[in-house]
Design an enzyme around this catalytic site. Structure first.
Site, PDB file in Angstrom:
ATOM      1  N   GLU A 277       0.793  -1.255   0.094  1.00 20.07           N
ATOM      2  CA  GLU A 277       0.000  -0.025   0.011  1.00 20.07           C
ATOM      3  C   GLU A 277       0.695   1.039   0.127  1.00 20.07           C
ATOM      4  O   GLU A 277       0.656   2.167   0.961  1.00 20.07           O
ATOM      5  CB  GLU A 277      -1.086  -0.021   1.198  1.00 20.07           C
ATOM      6  CG  GLU A 277      -1.848  -1.200   1.118  1.00 20.07           C
ATOM      7  CD  GLU A 277      -3.009  -1.162   2.123  1.00 20.07           C
ATOM      8  OE1 GLU A 277      -2.665  -0.547   3.107  1.00 20.07           O
ATOM      9  OE2 GLU A 277      -3.730  -2.006   2.066  1.00 20.07           O
ATOM     10  N   GLU A 375      -4.715  -8.797  -1.488  1.00 18.12           N
ATOM     11  CA  GLU A 375      -5.124  -8.593  -0.083  1.00 18.12           C
ATOM     12  C   GLU A 375      -6.501  -8.102  -0.220  1.00 18.12           C
ATOM     13  O   GLU A 375      -6.887  -7.113  -0.784  1.00 18.12           O
ATOM     14  CB  GLU A 375      -4.322  -7.492   0.471  1.00 18.12           C
ATOM     15  CG  GLU A 375      -4.796  -7.353   1.993  1.00 18.12           C
ATOM     16  CD  GLU A 375      -3.963  -6.410   2.896  1.00 18.12           C
ATOM     17  OE1 GLU A 375      -2.699  -6.247   2.381  1.00 18.12           O
ATOM     18  OE2 GLU A 375      -4.549  -5.490   3.469  1.00 18.12           O
TER      19      GLU A 375
END
Length: 605
Positions: A277, A375
């Site tokens: 991220e 994810e």
């Protein structure tokens, strides 16, 4: 005709994205590495039409819903039912075997986190062996696509990297020659547990993701790095929690040392995302902003080649679908397709819901670059509610080009931990909840992941699904999703998610045949269809010699359409639908824009 010849003749396809050279997770001389297969590989062919069902309803009563339960198998029919059939309205689904071959598959799985390693290390030897078999064995979920955290994450009780070089995480001084690098103690504990996974299943694709780089490599405050004369970090200040590109050389060495250290523990890492991220930089847990420019420079200036020298692919981005330009810029900034960036990685947390169609756009631009959904979390699922979180974030990515998908945490304790005390995923459910040293719970996520990982083999080919195979989307209350892959034995695994509001009479067209059956409402249902060469005799008539469970050995095959038998529902009502709400996980979603101030990038929340 021998079975091996049948497989050679009927499992032929031309695909752009190959997974043939992605390596395996174990390397120790005492370990048996390489594909170990499962149902659908050459050693374990599908000879019988089968159906497996998991209810999406999270029951308040244990064992009252179906969990990878055998259901009525689909029936081979010679004639497509007419529109005047007395059967209930049907759903016609077409697997485009003539022109629809897409990407090859790697597999499905979860993520190794410090919480997983911690709770597994509390199990006695016999219980640990059983839980590993449940997760990775051919009699269990046979998961083949696994992530692990490099350093700490929000599912860690302690915050650390592999070279903090100071009093604590994010407070160290520059270690220019990385003389203080060490994966002890947490990294070695994780490598040791992953090696045990490799002993159970030798063909796991394993990739690593860091949540943060060492604090001294970041623009955290105005400390001046010795010998570099550049601002450098050392505090918990999050206003400029971003990578300092002056430390590219050190980070190339850092990742190289990590790969080598895991290898010394008998674990071969197969893939790397430079940052988990990279647009999330404001959490109270490990995180860091890494721009697409800095990511591309890091890869181009040493990381890409260092990883390729070690048999590790580079997977760009590792974040939400709302910023698809990021991985495209990384590919273009590292020599273009086929150079240093091998894949794009996506998460499910875009608001209001993930838009996986951007993966099709990416595939159009980079047809030979692999893609993965890396994810998604199931956050505080409640008993008595419906939960399609796994299927709704596995099937759409695959239909848009993903070669694999992974849910987040593999295992926690009963309090969703251990997790960061400063924030993070304090309610993320995994496949396993460890209750004591000799007891654990397999959650609904375990069975939902198993609907994919048990039946989709590595190297399977995903095929385009036409007709009424995919209707609705995550913004509404009604969805029916379908993905179909052809396994190495020539059989098909067809996974269907039915949140349509009623049982669906499905007629599935594959090649020259049609298969009919019921997909119960409120379920994820997987059909296994034998290789087409086993359906017909030499006169091109339907044959039951594949031992159909409908008719027993040498079983019967319908020569015309049949009305599907209504499948039994779970003990609780399956007549209503549920909207697919976004996961309540704000720690994984940062809305940010990039502006330019006096020629310098500035991050604005």
């Amino acid at each position: 005709m021998s079975r091996s010849i049948v497989f050679a003749l009927y499992y032929t396809s031309v695909v752009a994205q190959s997974v043939q050279h992605l390596g395996v997770s174990c390397i120790g001389s005492t370990q048996q590495c390489g594909p170990r297969g499962g149902i659908g590989d050459g050693a374990h062919p599908v000879l019988t039409a089968q159906s497996f069902i998991t209810d999406a309803l999270l029951s308040t009563t244990p064992n009252s819903t179906r969990q990878l339960a055998s259901g009525p198998p689909p029936v081979l029919i010679q004639a497509l039912p007419s529109s005047t059939s007395s059967c209930t309205p049907r759903r016609d689904i077409i697997i485009d075997t003539a022109n629809g071959a897409q990407q090859e598959m790697v597999g499905f799985g979860h993520a190794w986190t410090d919480s997983t390693v911690s709770v597994f290390n509390t199990l006695d030897n016999a219980t640990l062996a059983q839980v590993l078999e449940d997760l990775f064995g051919q009699s269990g979920n046979n998961m083949g696509f696994m992530r692990h955290t490099i350093g700490s994450s929000d599912l860690s009780g302690e915050q650390y990297t592999y070279d903090d070089n100071g009093p604590s995480f994010n407070e160290g001084e520059p270690d220019l020659d990385l003389s203080h690098f060490s994966i002890e103690p947490y990294g070695s504990a994780m490598a040791g547990m992953i090696a045990k996974m490799g002993a159970v299943k030798g063909d796991v694709f394993l990739f690593g993701s860091p949540w943060s780089y060492p604090g001294w490599t970041k623009f955290n405050d105005l400390f001046i790095a010795p010998n570099l004369n550049v601002p450098n970090g050392g505090s918990y200040n999050i206003l400029n929690n971003s990578f300092n590109p002056a430390f590219i050389l050190q980070m190339v060495t850092y990742f190289s040392k990590y790969i080598d250290a895991f290898r010394s523990h008998g674990v071969q890492v197969n893939g790397l995302t430079p940052m988990n991220e990279p647009l999330n930089y404001q959490g109270g847990y490990p995180c860091m902003y890494l721009s697409d420019v800095d990511a591309a420079n890091l890869i181009a200036q040493g990381l890409g080649q260092a990883m390729h020298d070690r048999g590790v692919i580079i997977m760009a981005y590792d974040h939400n679908t709302d910023q698809p330009v990021y991985p495209a810029r990384v590919v273009l900034g590292t020599g273009g397709e086929g150079a240093l960036t091998d894949a794009a990685a996506w998460h499910c947390y875009a608001s209001p819901v993930a838009n996986y169609s951007v993966m099709s756009d990416f595939k159009t631009m980079f047809p030979n670059t692999l893609q993965f959904m890396t994810e998604c979390s199931n956050y505080l699922p409640q008993s008595g509610t419906w939960n399609f979180e796994v299927a709704s974030n596995f099937i759409p990515p695959v239909t848009h080009g993903a070669s694999g998908a992974a849910m987040w945490v593999t295992a926690t304790d009963e309090s969703y931990g251990p997790h960061s005390p400063y924030g993070g995923c304090a309610g993320c459910l995994g496949s396993i909840v460890v209750n004591s040293s000799n007891t654990y719970t397999r959650t609904n996520d375990y069975y939902m992941v198993g609907q994919f990982s048990r039946f989709v083999r590595r190297g399977a080919v995903n095929y385009q699904v036409l007709g009424e195979g995919n209707e609705g989307d995550a913004r509404g209350a009604n969805q029916f999703y379908t993905m179909a892959v052809q396994n190495p034995d020539g059989s098909f695994a067809v996974v269907m998610m039915n949140n349509w509001g009623s049982d669906q009479d499905v007629v599935l067209e594959i090649g020259q045949g049609h298969w009919q059956g019921t997909v119960p409402n409120g379920t994820v249902t997987t059909w296994l269809i034998p290789a087409e060469a086993l359906w017909w005799d030499q006169g091109q008539n339907a044959t039951g010699t594949y031992n159909s469970t409908q008719g027993g050995a040498g079983g019967s095959v319908s020569t015309s359409a049949v009305c599907a038998t209504t499948a039994s529902s779970s003990s609780q009502s399956t007549t209503s639908t549920t909207a697919l709400e976004p996961v309540l996980d704000t720690t994984h979603t940062i809305a940010s824009v990039i502006t330019t101030v006096m020629g310098r990038r500035k991050h604005v929340a």
